[in-house]
Design an enzyme around this catalytic site. Structure first.
Site, PDB file in Angstrom:
ATOM      1  N   SER A   1       2.251   2.863   3.093  1.00  0.00           N
ATOM      2  CA  SER A   1       2.954   4.134   2.868  1.00  0.00           C
ATOM      3  C   SER A   1       2.068   5.062   2.064  1.00  0.00           C
ATOM      4  CB  SER A   1       4.249   3.903   2.084  1.00  0.00           C
ATOM      5  OG  SER A   1       3.998   3.938   0.683  1.00  0.00           O
ATOM      6  N   ASP A   2       2.332   6.354   2.110  1.00  0.00           N
ATOM      7  CA  ASP A   2       1.649   7.246   1.186  1.00  0.00           C
ATOM      8  C   ASP A   2       2.314   7.102  -0.190  1.00  0.00           C
ATOM      9  OD1 ASP A   2      -0.102   9.021   0.080  1.00  0.00           O
ATOM     10  OD2 ASP A   2       0.109  10.541   1.625  1.00  0.00           O
ATOM     11  N   TYR A   3       1.696   7.747  -1.155  1.00  0.00           N
ATOM     12  CA  TYR A   3       2.041   7.584  -2.562  1.00  0.00           C
ATOM     13  C   TYR A   3       3.512   7.934  -2.848  1.00  0.00           C
ATOM     14  CZ  TYR A   3       0.438   7.609  -7.448  1.00  0.00           C
ATOM     15  OH  TYR A   3       0.217   7.334  -8.762  1.00  0.00           O
TER      16      TYR A   3
ATOM     17  N   ALA B   1       5.977   7.548  -1.120  1.00  0.00           N
ATOM     18  CA  ALA B   1       6.654   8.165   0.033  1.00  0.00           C
ATOM     19  C   ALA B   1       7.961   7.455   0.380  1.00  0.00           C
ATOM     20  CB  ALA B   1       5.726   8.191   1.240  1.00  0.00           C
TER      21      ALA B   1
END
Ligand code: BGC
Length: 717
Positions: free
Chosen positions: A262-264, A266
């Protein structure tokens, strides 16, 4: 170890794991304070020792990482090693040009070489994964992250994707100098509405498939180990929870077997997106979509146990993610060599070699935008030079927005590079004005230096954090009082060269009216100053091209060369044609624009065979002559157009690139090849289909109709 041995080890580990330990493998935390998102400090060592941490980010330095790895291997119940990720976006300790600049080299061999070096340095620093390459096609210079992208073209970005994945991962992920690549941000992030960071995305399915997906497809084809879903939604569904794209398309149709990170934060942000009521629902949505690793949200550790109890996820879903994470660790060789003891040492000799490549990459990324009256090159050292402007002598600005492990003090500023090139010249430096702000007090003294100089080098642009993540600008022009400084200096009529630093095309048409010579210098990294001096003095004949259209004004955005034809093409004499009342339709510089100190002439375009069939390939030949007085490298672009198809096709589409290095007076035949299948059109069900009929073939230096030679080929029924 073989794949089967790995599989057996993974199954036996999985069998021995508690739920907490399984979820721990899916949890990624930073050791540091957050640098790219809301801070969520966690005592990572305590989490690690409880087996509740599987990987880390934003931590580097081999001794420190070996210490953390030792805790994972020796102080957790199952001794599973961690992997360590970091944003090695355009170099690690040796900093290369920002991707938007390096894309302008149109050179996969160079892209691969710089990624290889970045991987070697990152691996020596204890890293095992990079959150790169960034593959978001972007047609909006307001968006700050366009600086991290390869620009506006899907074909070019796809070639960059392959080269970067090869470079980062090398031939074998388990090699001590390889790092796993993470293709990001899947997908459509480059189309955030109005160029505003983290905003919504709403593009048509066709555009999504034709423009935004191909680079990711290419990265999967090249074997990327990981993919990061983007922060944004697509037509209301956040990518972090997008089952249709993550599970059905990426995993099932494309066969991607690697990890999804996942992105930060997210996963937690699914709540703010308005698709999850709490962390439990957020965790379940992401897991069900197939996101294996939760970066920094602690949604999996906090939410998955309850999600399991509520029946929102099954143990099999969790196991599938854990298997993929363990498989990545196995592929990286971490079970056999958790400390990567064989990572090569970065000796001074080796670092010097890396810097030589940084200089090569930097000068190959500088675009000569304008050169009236052959102002450049400046072959003889001028006795007195005034290097003016807020970016004249600031080494750390050369780092660009994602600096990795680069150190500002190790960068070469423009003034330092010019001093080294012209040791006998007097070189005066003055900022004149700050990059932003309203103090005009420094303009008069800067003008005095300019008056006394034989050459003025005016260093204007954005500071590095004015682009990159969270660097959207609604009016991407020259900030602060820089226009005032530039006008005053250029009005003196002295010989002047403008060095423009930016993470995007900067909209300042007046500057190009006044300045004779302008170089797009982007952020060139470690060797910026030397590379610029190479170009200014003519030791290097500039060869880079724009990987993105350069608008006249932000009002034209989005503007890109591969537009669809309109039913009412521009006709200045006809009001009801497609145009603005207050601005031209055309950009200031088209995609592919970039001048040289010599002149190349194209002739004699030949294509064969005259009729193409599925599975076949078109051979294209064109004669390119160096009609000027200096040796140079020409980049030859191949575009196509399908003039009559079942759906309207772009006026031009890039399909190939070739290079020719030519001495003055030399002519060479440049050859390109085009697979017939690359001419397929997506049908109503978005499946590729070859349509019989004519295809127009265009060859030349840029996406500018008057610069292209034209031929045609038929596709057989
Ligand atoms: C960015 C990613 C990056 C991550 C980790 C996020 O804010 O969107 O591109 O990889 O931070 O630093």
């Amino acid at each position: 170890m073989t794949r089967t041995d790995h599989a057996a080890r993974i199954e036996s580990l999985l069998g021995a794991m508690t739920l907490d330990e399984k979820i721990g493998q899916l949890n990624m935390l930073t050791a540091d304070l957050a640098v790219t998102g809301p801070g969520m400090p966690a005592d990572y060592m305590a989490e690690l020792k409880k087996g509740r941490l599987g990987s880390m980010l934003n931590l580097f330095g081999a001794p420190l990482m070996r210490q953390v790895q030792k805790a994972a291997v020796e102080e957790t119940r199952l001794g599973i090693p961690l992997f360590f990720g970091f944003d090695v976006v355009h170099g690690h300790r040796t900093v290369f040009p920002i991707p938007l600049a390096e894309a302008g080299a149109f050179d996969p061999a160079l892209w691969e070489k710089t990624a290889r070096i970045a991987a070697v340095e990152a691996a020596a620093d204890g890293l095992t994964l990079t959150f790169a390459p960034m593959l978001d096609v972007s047609r909006d210079p307001r968006w700050g992250r366009i600086s991290e992208s390869a620009g506006e073209d899907p074909w070019l970005t796809a070639r960059l994707a392959e080269a970067k994945v090869r470079g980062f991962q090398g031939a074998d992920l388990a090699a001590a100098d390889a790092v796993a690549a993470t293709a990001k941000h899947f997908a459509g992030y480059g189309a955030v509405m109005a160029g505003r960071e983290y905003a919504q995305v709403d593009v048509s399915e066709r555009t999504f498939h034709e423009v935004y997906l191909p680079p990711f497809r290419a990265a999967v084809g090249a074997g990327t180990a990981a993919i990061m879903p983007a922060f944004n939604d697509l037509a209301g569904i956040p990518l972090t929870a997008h089952r249709g794209l993550l599970r059905d398309l990426l995993r099932q149709r494309w066969g991607f077997e690697g990890v999804l990170i996942s992105d930060y934060n997210a996963i937690a942000e699914l709540i703010a997106h308005g698709v999850a009521a709490d962390l439990v629902e957020a965790a379940a949505l992401a897991l069900k979509a197939g996101v294996d690793i939760d970066m920094m949200a602690t949604a999996y550790t906090c939410g998955l146990p309850a999600a399991l109890e509520r029946g929102l996820v099954a143990m099999a879903d969790i196991d599938a993610c854990v298997r993929r994470v363990l498989a990545l660790k196995a592929a990286l060789g971490l079970f056999d060599d958790p400390y990567r003891m064989k990572a090569p040492a970065m000796t001074p000799e080796r670092m010097a070699e890396h810097r030589a490549v940084a200089r090569e990459a930097a000068r190959r990324s500088i675009v000569l935008l304008q050169n009236r009256n052959d102002r450049l090159p400046v072959a003889a050292p001028p006795p007195r030079v005034a290097v003016l402007g807020p970016l004249a002598d600031v080494a750390d600005e050369m780092l660009g927005p994602w600096s990795g492990a680069g150190r500002g003090e190790e960068m070469v500023s423009y003034a330092a590079g010019l001093r080294a090139a012209w040791p006998a010249s007097r070189i005066d430096v003055a900022k004149g004005v700050e990059a932003e702000g309203g103090d005009a007090g420094g303009i008069a003294p800067a003008l005095d230096l300019a008056r006394a100089a034989d050459l003025v080098v005016l260093c204007l642009g954005e500071l590095r954090f004015m682009s990159g993540e969270a660097g959207s600008r609604a009016k991407p022009g020259l900030p602060g009082l820089q226009p005032e400084l530039a006008r005053a200096v250029l009005d003196l009529g002295k010989p002047a060269v403008v060095l423009l630093s930016s993470g995007r095309p900067l909209m300042a048409p007046w500057l190009f009216e006044r300045a004779e010579a302008v170089l797009a210098c982007w952020y060139l990294g470690s060797e910026a100053g030397h590379a610029v001096a190479d170009v200014v003095t003519g030791r290097w004949n500039p060869s880079a091209r724009l990987a993105v259209t350069w608008p006249v004004d932000a009002g034209q955005i989005p503007i890109f060369y591969a537009r669809l034809p309109t039913g009412r093409p521009l006709d200045p004499a006809f009001r009801y044609s497609s145009k603005y009342l207050d601005m031209p339709n055309e950009p200031l510089f088209p995609f592919g624009h970039g001048l040289s100190y010599t002149r190349f002439a194209y002739s004699n375009l030949r294509v064969s065979p005259a009729t193409l069939r599925a599975g076949g390939a078109l051979a294209i030949e064109v004669d390119v002559a160096n009609a000027g007085a200096m040796a140079g490298e020409e980049t030859v672009l191949l575009f196509v157009r399908d003039p009559v198809a079942s759906v309207s096709r772009p006026v031009l589409e890039l399909k190939g690139v070739a290079k020719a290095f030519l001495r003055p007076g030399e002519t060479r035949t440049v050859r390109l090849s085009l697979a017939c299948d690359a001419l397929a059109v997506l049908d109503g069900a978005l499946a590729p289909r070859l349509e019989p009929g004519t295809i127009e073939i265009f060859v030349g230096p840029a996406a500018r109709a008057d610069a292209l030679l034209e031929a045609a080929v038929a596709i057989a029924a």
